[in-house]
Write an enzyme that holds these catalytic residues in place. Sequence first.
Site, short mmCIF file in Angstrom:
data_model
loop_
_atom_site.label_atom_id
_atom_site.label_comp_id
_atom_site.label_asym_id
_atom_site.label_seq_id
_atom_site.Cartn_x
_atom_site.Cartn_y
_atom_site.Cartn_z
N GLY A 16 -1.94 -1.82 2.67
CA GLY A 16 -0.90 -2.33 1.80
C GLY A 16 0.15 -2.98 2.94
O GLY A 16 -0.11 -2.89 4.11
N GLY A 18 4.61 -4.13 3.54
CA GLY A 18 5.63 -4.01 3.37
C GLY A 18 6.60 -4.79 3.79
O GLY A 18 6.28 -5.61 4.55
N ALA A 19 7.93 -4.71 3.62
CA ALA A 19 8.78 -5.69 4.27
C ALA A 19 8.86 -5.91 5.64
O ALA A 19 9.15 -6.95 6.24
CB ALA A 19 10.27 -5.27 3.87
N ASP A 130 12.43 7.46 -5.04
CA ASP A 130 11.58 6.21 -5.63
C ASP A 130 10.30 6.66 -6.02
O ASP A 130 9.30 6.11 -5.72
CB ASP A 130 11.51 5.20 -4.42
CG ASP A 130 11.01 3.97 -4.85
OD1 ASP A 130 11.17 3.41 -6.09
OD2 ASP A 130 10.37 3.00 -4.16
#
Length: 476
Positions: A16, A18-19, A130
């Site tokens: 994956g 991410g930022a 989250d």
Amino acid sequence: MAVPFVEDWDLVQTLGEGAYGEVQLAVNRITEEAVAVKIVDMKRAIDCPENIKKEICINKMLSHENVVKFYGHRREGHIQYLFLEYCSGGELFDRIEPDIGMPEQDAQRFFHQLMAGVVYLHGIGITHRDIKPENLLLDERDNLKISDFGLATVFRHNNRERLLNKMCGTLPYVAPELLKRKEFHAEPVDVWSCGIVLTAMLAGELPWDQPSDSCQEYSDWKEKKTYLNPWKKIDSAPLALLHKILVETPSARITIPDIKKDRWYNKPLNRGAKRPRATSGGMSESSSGFSKHIHSNLDFSPVNNGSSEETVKFSSSQPEPRTGLSLWDTGPSNVDKLVQGISFSQPTCPEHMLVNSQLLGTPGSSQNPWQRLVKRMTRFFTKLDADKSYQCLKETFEKLGYQWKKSCMNQVTVSTTDRRNNKLIFKINLVEMDEKILVDFRLSKGDGLEFKRHFLKIKGKLSDVVSSQKVWFPVT
């Protein structure tokens, strides 16, 4: 081809993005141990280096069977590496059928495990902030693991609880008190998010865009209009529990101890054959020993327990999926080399190793990256070769109005917007396997249920070329 990383370890696929970086799967070519490696470019995270330190420090505190294990971290120049458990069962959202959900007994079992993990976190003074299906992973035994502590914080220390004021999370899952720009208690916020997850599992959709009066679906819920979707798809017993969880006033919201007394929560549901369970303790014997070893040799910054939280941070994306595998079959020394290895080499485009047919050899080959492939339903074989499969995908993207580009080797990145007008990005790899082409879809950014809707739409458009051959993964 696999990319050498540390002695005896290869990076074999991207799990994956991410930022500030990505998560790679590292596999030991001798023992076949697998570890998820979160790779953070601190130059890109220059505005929030303390957040990375805090995430590491919180991960260090964690040890529970329903929380992704943390093995250690290492800094090489401006690159920060976090070593985490690899969960081959994939993300919870993959088990949720859009607009349908999942069998009630499965939802109940996952909810039990989610509650166990959250009780543990709250017990040590940590709030996740989250909780959503994209951050809930499944191991090889289908046990749920809470992951991604990038937004987590300490709300209780030395028996002193502090109120929070930072607005963060993912809008459809956040509690209404977060949107009121006032201080709030931590535990009811996580409980609310768990209720939204339960709704998604039972109904296959999210109830609203955000819990505010400006949202008609939320207003309908407060007016008890349960004859509308998604509520009309949920049986009365779990719906009664949701009525107690999704209460706007935090002080009136049910607590986890009372959730555990709920009628549906304790209702015996037919689960069929009982799944094997992982060890009941938080860490296996070998991984626990490894954990003690690295904790004594690595420097962790203390958690900042200050009361002020200044940033507003909402996510409409899927942060880096952390995933995990237990290491009890081997001693800690192999993973120790991974964490404390001296020589790191970074691939410029790591997913190229997934499309090299020479790697896709005999089962059991330690050089086969698909040996550790994350289990997910968003993949299929085609009846065509790679070029024709790619051409069919291109034509489908154009018909559906997607933005797309060809990236590494036989990989395509697709961008669109979902029903809530949020960005949705997913990647598609074309992989040669046993003289067939596997088309593998992976969510990169956005809502998991929306991603599955688009996958089903694409698969439907390609029905003439989709092979009936089943994809059985992961191979073990």
